[in-house]
Motif scaffolding. Sequence first.
Motif, PDB file in Angstrom:
ATOM      1  N   GLY A 174       0.926  -1.279  -0.029  1.00  0.00           N
ATOM      2  CA  GLY A 174      -0.233  -0.136   0.026  1.00  0.00           C
ATOM      3  C   GLY A 174       0.900   1.259  -0.166  1.00  0.00           C
ATOM      4  O   GLY A 174       2.190   1.324  -0.091  1.00  0.00           O
ATOM      5  N   GLU A 175       0.090   2.273  -0.141  1.00  0.00           N
ATOM      6  CA  GLU A 175       0.937   3.639  -0.126  1.00  0.00           C
ATOM      7  C   GLU A 175       1.581   4.109   1.134  1.00  0.00           C
ATOM      8  O   GLU A 175       1.021   3.768   2.150  1.00  0.00           O
ATOM      9  N   PRO A 176       2.867   4.605   1.175  1.00  0.00           N
ATOM     10  CA  PRO A 176       3.766   4.755   2.241  1.00  0.00           C
ATOM     11  C   PRO A 176       2.990   5.930   3.138  1.00  0.00           C
ATOM     12  O   PRO A 176       2.528   6.896   2.676  1.00  0.00           O
ATOM     13  N   PRO A 177       2.928   5.764   4.662  1.00  0.00           N
ATOM     14  CA  PRO A 177       2.255   6.910   5.310  1.00  0.00           C
ATOM     15  C   PRO A 177       3.473   7.979   5.430  1.00  0.00           C
ATOM     16  O   PRO A 177       4.345   7.848   4.917  1.00  0.00           O
ATOM     17  N   ALA A 178       2.891   9.169   5.993  1.00  0.00           N
ATOM     18  CA  ALA A 178       3.870  10.334   5.861  1.00  0.00           C
ATOM     19  C   ALA A 178       5.103   9.957   6.971  1.00  0.00           C
ATOM     20  O   ALA A 178       5.088   9.259   7.812  1.00  0.00           O
ATOM     21  N   GLY A 179       6.164  10.689   6.454  1.00  0.00           N
ATOM     22  CA  GLY A 179       7.782  10.249   6.977  1.00  0.00           C
ATOM     23  C   GLY A 179       8.336   8.896   6.396  1.00  0.00           C
ATOM     24  O   GLY A 179       9.357   8.740   6.959  1.00  0.00           O
ATOM     25  N   TRP A 180       7.622   8.281   5.624  1.00  0.00           N
ATOM     26  CA  TRP A 180       8.442   7.202   4.984  1.00  0.00           C
ATOM     27  C   TRP A 180       8.731   7.410   3.493  1.00  0.00           C
ATOM     28  O   TRP A 180       7.734   7.787   2.667  1.00  0.00           O
ATOM     29  N   THR A 181      10.167   7.073   3.154  1.00  0.00           N
ATOM     30  CA  THR A 181      10.102   7.005   1.566  1.00  0.00           C
ATOM     31  C   THR A 181       9.422   5.627   1.106  1.00  0.00           C
ATOM     32  O   THR A 181       9.258   4.622   1.773  1.00  0.00           O
ATOM     33  N   GLY A 182       9.094   5.560  -0.146  1.00  0.00           N
ATOM     34  CA  GLY A 182       8.498   4.416  -0.849  1.00  0.00           C
ATOM     35  C   GLY A 182       9.196   3.347  -0.719  1.00  0.00           C
ATOM     36  O   GLY A 182       8.871   2.040  -0.453  1.00  0.00           O
ATOM     37  N   LYS A 183      10.549   3.314  -0.941  1.00  0.00           N
ATOM     38  CA  LYS A 183      11.426   2.069  -1.026  1.00  0.00           C
ATOM     39  C   LYS A 183      11.537   1.418   0.344  1.00  0.00           C
ATOM     40  O   LYS A 183      11.345   0.241   0.551  1.00  0.00           O
ATOM     41  N   LEU A 184      11.642   2.268   1.366  1.00  0.00           N
ATOM     42  CA  LEU A 184      11.950   1.713   2.763  1.00  0.00           C
ATOM     43  C   LEU A 184      10.462   1.126   3.362  1.00  0.00           C
ATOM     44  O   LEU A 184      10.554   0.214   4.132  1.00  0.00           O
ATOM     45  N   TRP A 185       9.501   1.739   2.970  1.00  0.00           N
ATOM     46  CA  TRP A 185       8.014   1.445   3.247  1.00  0.00           C
ATOM     47  C   TRP A 185       8.035  -0.219   2.695  1.00  0.00           C
ATOM     48  O   TRP A 185       7.297  -1.091   3.277  1.00  0.00           O
ATOM     49  N   ALA A 186       8.341  -0.289   1.538  1.00  0.00           N
ATOM     50  CA  ALA A 186       8.333  -1.572   0.696  1.00  0.00           C
ATOM     51  C   ALA A 186       9.372  -2.616   1.578  1.00  0.00           C
ATOM     52  O   ALA A 186       8.958  -3.696   1.443  1.00  0.00           O
ATOM     53  N   VAL A 187      10.344  -2.120   1.846  1.00  0.00           N
ATOM     54  CA  VAL A 187      11.441  -2.863   2.509  1.00  0.00           C
ATOM     55  C   VAL A 187      10.969  -3.223   3.708  1.00  0.00           C
ATOM     56  O   VAL A 187      10.956  -4.657   4.189  1.00  0.00           O
ATOM     57  N   ARG A 188      10.356  -2.587   4.658  1.00  0.00           N
ATOM     58  CA  ARG A 188       9.727  -2.974   5.833  1.00  0.00           C
ATOM     59  C   ARG A 188       8.649  -3.906   5.694  1.00  0.00           C
ATOM     60  O   ARG A 188       8.429  -4.904   6.314  1.00  0.00           O
ATOM     61  N   HIS A 189       7.879  -3.772   4.691  1.00  0.00           N
ATOM     62  CA  HIS A 189       6.725  -4.724   4.514  1.00  0.00           C
ATOM     63  C   HIS A 189       7.549  -6.215   3.908  1.00  0.00           C
ATOM     64  O   HIS A 189       7.026  -7.387   4.323  1.00  0.00           O
ATOM     65  N   GLY A 190       8.529  -6.184   3.226  1.00  0.00           N
ATOM     66  CA  GLY A 190       9.181  -7.257   2.885  1.00  0.00           C
ATOM     67  C   GLY A 190       9.612  -8.117   4.155  1.00  0.00           C
ATOM     68  O   GLY A 190       9.568  -9.355   4.222  1.00  0.00           O
ATOM     69  N   MET A 191      10.316  -7.200   4.929  1.00  0.00           N
ATOM     70  CA  MET A 191      10.873  -7.734   6.075  1.00  0.00           C
ATOM     71  C   MET A 191      10.033  -8.528   7.009  1.00  0.00           C
ATOM     72  O   MET A 191      10.017  -9.453   7.795  1.00  0.00           O
ATOM     73  N   ALA A 192       8.845  -7.755   7.135  1.00  0.00           N
ATOM     74  CA  ALA A 192       7.748  -8.278   8.085  1.00  0.00           C
ATOM     75  C   ALA A 192       7.198  -9.650   7.423  1.00  0.00           C
ATOM     76  O   ALA A 192       6.946 -10.605   8.206  1.00  0.00           O
ATOM     77  N   CYS A 193       6.900  -9.841   6.045  1.00  0.00           N
ATOM     78  CA  CYS A 193       6.822 -10.958   5.503  1.00  0.00           C
ATOM     79  C   CYS A 193       7.692 -12.074   5.779  1.00  0.00           C
ATOM     80  O   CYS A 193       7.506 -13.224   5.957  1.00  0.00           O
TER      81      CYS A 193
END
Length: 397
Positions: free
Chosen positions: A111-130
């Motif tokens: 999904g779209e990154p919340p305020a304060g997150w860059t898109g790539k790091l938000w995607a990395v966070r999601h991948g790490m959680a998975c």
Amino acid sequence: MSALAWTAVVSLAAWLWLLLGQGFFWRTDLRLPPRPEPADGADWPDVCVVVPARDEAEVLPVSLPSLLALDYPGRAEIILVDDGSSDGTGKLARELADRYGGLPLTVTSPGEPPAGWTGKLWAVRHGMACARDAADGPFAYLLLTDADISHEPDSLRELMAAARAGGFDLVSQMARLRAASVWEKLVVPAFVYFFAQLYPFRWVAKQNSRTAAAAGGCVLLRTEAAERAGIPDAVRHAVIDDVAVARAVKRSGGRIYLGLAERVDSVRPYPRLGDLWRMVSRSAYAQLLHSPLLLLGTVAGLALVYLVPPLALVAGLLDGDGPAALAGGLAWGVMTATYIPMLRYYRQTLWLAPLLPGTALLYLLMTVDSAVQHYRGRGAAWKGRTYARPERAAPDQ
């Protein structure tokens, strides 16, 4: 001596310092550290390959098959995080996995990154959680690699052997960027050369050095070290995310390593000057912490180190100013000699080496343009997103 001669002498002194006192940044012999491969039957840690991808349908047919074909003796899986792509990136990834087989592939979206997150790091966070919540248990290591990066089959095995043999929490390789077009040949080797000058690779590996850097296209990261450093949450607003991740790991007591790649290549083309200009300018001012003073210092430094030598040589010869011509010529010679190893690494003609001042001028203009775009509200723009300076990011919760 004339003012020009004194300026040329200062430039020459700067080059002698860079030659001997800046971590031998110009040498290209730092690849992976010594790595005896584990004996047959040895345990290989579980690895999850996390690939953030946004509108990457153009490069996935080249890069993703190389990940699927990774030859790794232990458990390894791929999580491709489709970061709001509009070109069918996720669908294409599934089709490629069905066609080529190989390592298991999961395609997910954060999904779209919340305020304060860059898109790539938000995607990395999601991948790490998975990866943490994987059905067969969490992974001991993460290979963070970009969607435009192609790996040789033994790349992951070599990275893991190096990490374990050296006791490194993070092992990164600067992927060999494409250098096929005229502009790529002129600009790309210099990009890596300047990066190494700013972050000498030998200093990165020293535990008692404050220098920390990584190349985001290829980062093998121990999960425990990532958790200890608070990654990616601690660096969620970073535009230059690879350097920020390396700093966080090193500050938390982790050991890191950065070298040039032999088995990792970028397949993204930058055929025109405009493509390269956008690649550099989108983050150049962020590198300077959005500081006008640092910008002025950088412009002055680039001019003194890279532009003064050829100008002093030519002006000195025309005006009969021998000291200026001599100092300028010597400085230009040292500059040229330090650039030759990088050109050899990129398999380029050595005639490009004396042209480094012209390339440096391009980078100077790109950096100034990055600041101009920032103050126009278009700084750090990438694939439809524009990021605020760090101090405007969302506060810690």
